[in-house]
Design an enzyme around this catalytic site. Sequence first.
Site, short mmCIF file in Angstrom:
data_model
loop_
_atom_site.label_atom_id
_atom_site.label_comp_id
_atom_site.label_asym_id
_atom_site.label_seq_id
_atom_site.Cartn_x
_atom_site.Cartn_y
_atom_site.Cartn_z
N PRO A 128 12.65 7.43 13.94
CG PRO A 128 13.67 8.41 15.81
CD PRO A 128 13.96 7.56 14.60
CD GLU A 368 7.48 -8.24 9.47
OE1 GLU A 368 7.11 -8.68 8.36
OE2 GLU A 368 8.20 -8.87 10.26
N1 COS Z 1 8.31 -3.81 -4.80
C1 COS Z 1 9.34 -3.29 -5.49
N2 COS Z 1 9.58 -1.98 -5.59
C2 COS Z 1 8.72 -1.13 -5.00
C3 COS Z 1 7.60 -1.60 -4.29
C4 COS Z 1 7.41 -3.00 -4.21
N3 COS Z 1 6.37 -3.52 -3.53
N4 COS Z 1 6.93 -0.54 -3.81
C5 COS Z 1 7.59 0.55 -4.21
N5 COS Z 1 8.69 0.20 -4.92
C6 COS Z 1 9.71 1.06 -5.53
C7 COS Z 1 9.32 1.51 -6.88
O1 COS Z 1 10.47 1.42 -7.70
C8 COS Z 1 8.93 2.95 -6.73
O2 COS Z 1 9.33 3.72 -7.77
P1 COS Z 1 8.48 3.83 -9.17
O3 COS Z 1 7.10 4.22 -8.74
O4 COS Z 1 9.20 4.84 -9.93
O5 COS Z 1 8.53 2.46 -9.77
C9 COS Z 1 9.65 3.43 -5.48
O6 COS Z 1 9.89 2.24 -4.73
C10 COS Z 1 8.86 4.38 -4.64
O7 COS Z 1 7.60 3.80 -4.38
P2 COS Z 1 6.33 4.63 -3.85
O8 COS Z 1 6.11 5.84 -4.71
O9 COS Z 1 5.23 3.66 -3.75
O10 COS Z 1 6.84 5.12 -2.42
P3 COS Z 1 6.05 5.80 -1.26
O11 COS Z 1 6.97 6.72 -0.54
O12 COS Z 1 4.75 6.36 -1.75
O13 COS Z 1 5.78 4.61 -0.18
C11 COS Z 1 4.66 2.81 0.86
C12 COS Z 1 5.09 3.50 -0.42
C13 COS Z 1 3.68 3.62 1.71
C14 COS Z 1 3.96 1.55 0.34
C15 COS Z 1 5.90 2.44 1.71
O14 COS Z 1 6.46 3.59 2.28
C16 COS Z 1 5.63 1.43 2.78
O15 COS Z 1 5.50 0.24 2.53
N6 COS Z 1 5.54 1.90 4.05
C17 COS Z 1 5.41 1.01 5.17
C18 COS Z 1 6.74 0.66 5.71
C19 COS Z 1 6.64 -0.44 6.70
O16 COS Z 1 6.03 -1.47 6.47
N7 COS Z 1 7.28 -0.24 7.83
C20 COS Z 1 7.24 -1.24 8.83
C21 COS Z 1 8.45 -1.18 9.64
S1 COS Z 1 9.75 -2.08 9.00
S2 COS Z 1 9.44 -3.81 9.88
#
Ligand code: COS
Length: 385
Positions: A128, A368
């Site tokens: 949530p 996703e």
């Molecule tokens: N591949 C590997 N590692 C990754 C990565 C990737 N694509 N993206 C982030 N990471 C890792 C990195 O290690 C990063 O640390 P460093 O910056 O020190 O290397 C760490 O994760 C944190 O990454 P980030 O700072 O980018 O995290 P955020 O909290 O800012 O979030 C987003 C990034 C917004 C891209 C992420 O929360 C996201 O994808 N959200 C959407 C989630 C989603 O798709 N949900 C759908 C429901 S599930 S079906």
Amino acid sequence: MDFTIPENLKLMVETVRRFVKQDLEPVSQQVEEEDFIPEELVRKMRELGLFGLSIPQEYGGLDIGALGECLVYEELSKTNACFRTRIGTNNGIGSQGIVMDGTKEQKEKYLPRIASGEWTSCFALSEPEAGSDAANIQTTAELKGDHWALNGLKHFITNGDVADMAVVFAVTDRKKRARGGITAFIVEKTFPGFYVGAIERKMGMRGSHTSELIFDNCLVPKENVVGGEPNVGRGFATAMKTLDKGRLTMGACALGAAQKLLELSVGYAKQRVQFGKPIAEFQAIQFMLADMATQIYASRQMLYHAAWLRDTKGTSVIKEASMVKVYCTEMANRVADMAVQVFGGMGYMKDLPVERFYRDLRLTRIYEGTSEIQRLVIARELLKE
Ligand code: COS
């Protein structure tokens, strides 16, 4: 650039096309009404190997590559979306964390069951308070002897109600969170303290269920941390890599649905007579058909190119996958809107599949990773370059 589809993939596409025509399409409306896929069809999907498209062959999968997977999803998406969703979690978010980061023992134990469809797997990240902000999950895991005790609530979990296992993400270090404080666990449905909660009521995607998953002191053996002990705290990267991979196939699903809507629209425009002639003779309708076809063509090129990059160059395609997801899903939503318009009043009626595609496609811009998250990922990658 050679976009010739290899013979083995053509054969696979032909098989799926026949399966859609002979087995799925005839019951597509029934499934919509009953909100349930008959077991017999799931059995046929298993026989065709559809649950293991992305699983390495050594673990019983077909491993047909990114392009192969996209082609199969494109075909499967020309009928009710619940069918491709049924196999989607096993091929995508429910297995790829284990394929990429799992230990040899975990792969040997779980992947053959996932690949054969004997077990359904799901991906439990969303909560949530953690949708787009995935790092904000509240589910915790605490080490107690040989087990981790998981506590929390997941929601919107695709195939959650039918899953035999889940890849679950939980906080193991509150301070570190996304950077060293989130861990991925493989949780079997028979583990104590694991419950399926409410099945959620949705706008569409009938026949495919999403549900809550509840962890109430759910005891998970230490060896079920994805990747084992060294991966404690590294689960966020596993989640992100899993989602990166799924974004291409989501584009393929949207593309297949859009293609079907175009075919339906062309057929209808040719036979629907108004003002004494088929509506296909009116320029207003022709322009909509032309716009649909043009956008589908553009989407297909970018999808196949990104899949080809991934397969042949081994490129990580993070940026391209997000581009494919945002472009193809938004394109398919525009196409669905035009299709309803071409069909007029009939496009709004439940007697025809157009309104179902319209509702089901709406989700592709959300799950996703929303369109907004895709744009954020693309921009971040661009600015890194
Ligand atoms: N591949 C590997 N590692 C990754 C990565 C990737 N694509 N993206 C982030 N990471 C890792 C990195 O290690 C990063 O640390 P460093 O910056 O020190 O290397 C760490 O994760 C944190 O990454 P980030 O700072 O980018 O995290 P955020 O909290 O800012 O979030 C987003 C990034 C917004 C891209 C992420 O929360 C996201 O994808 N959200 C959407 C989630 C989603 O798709 N949900 C759908 C429901 S599930 S079906």
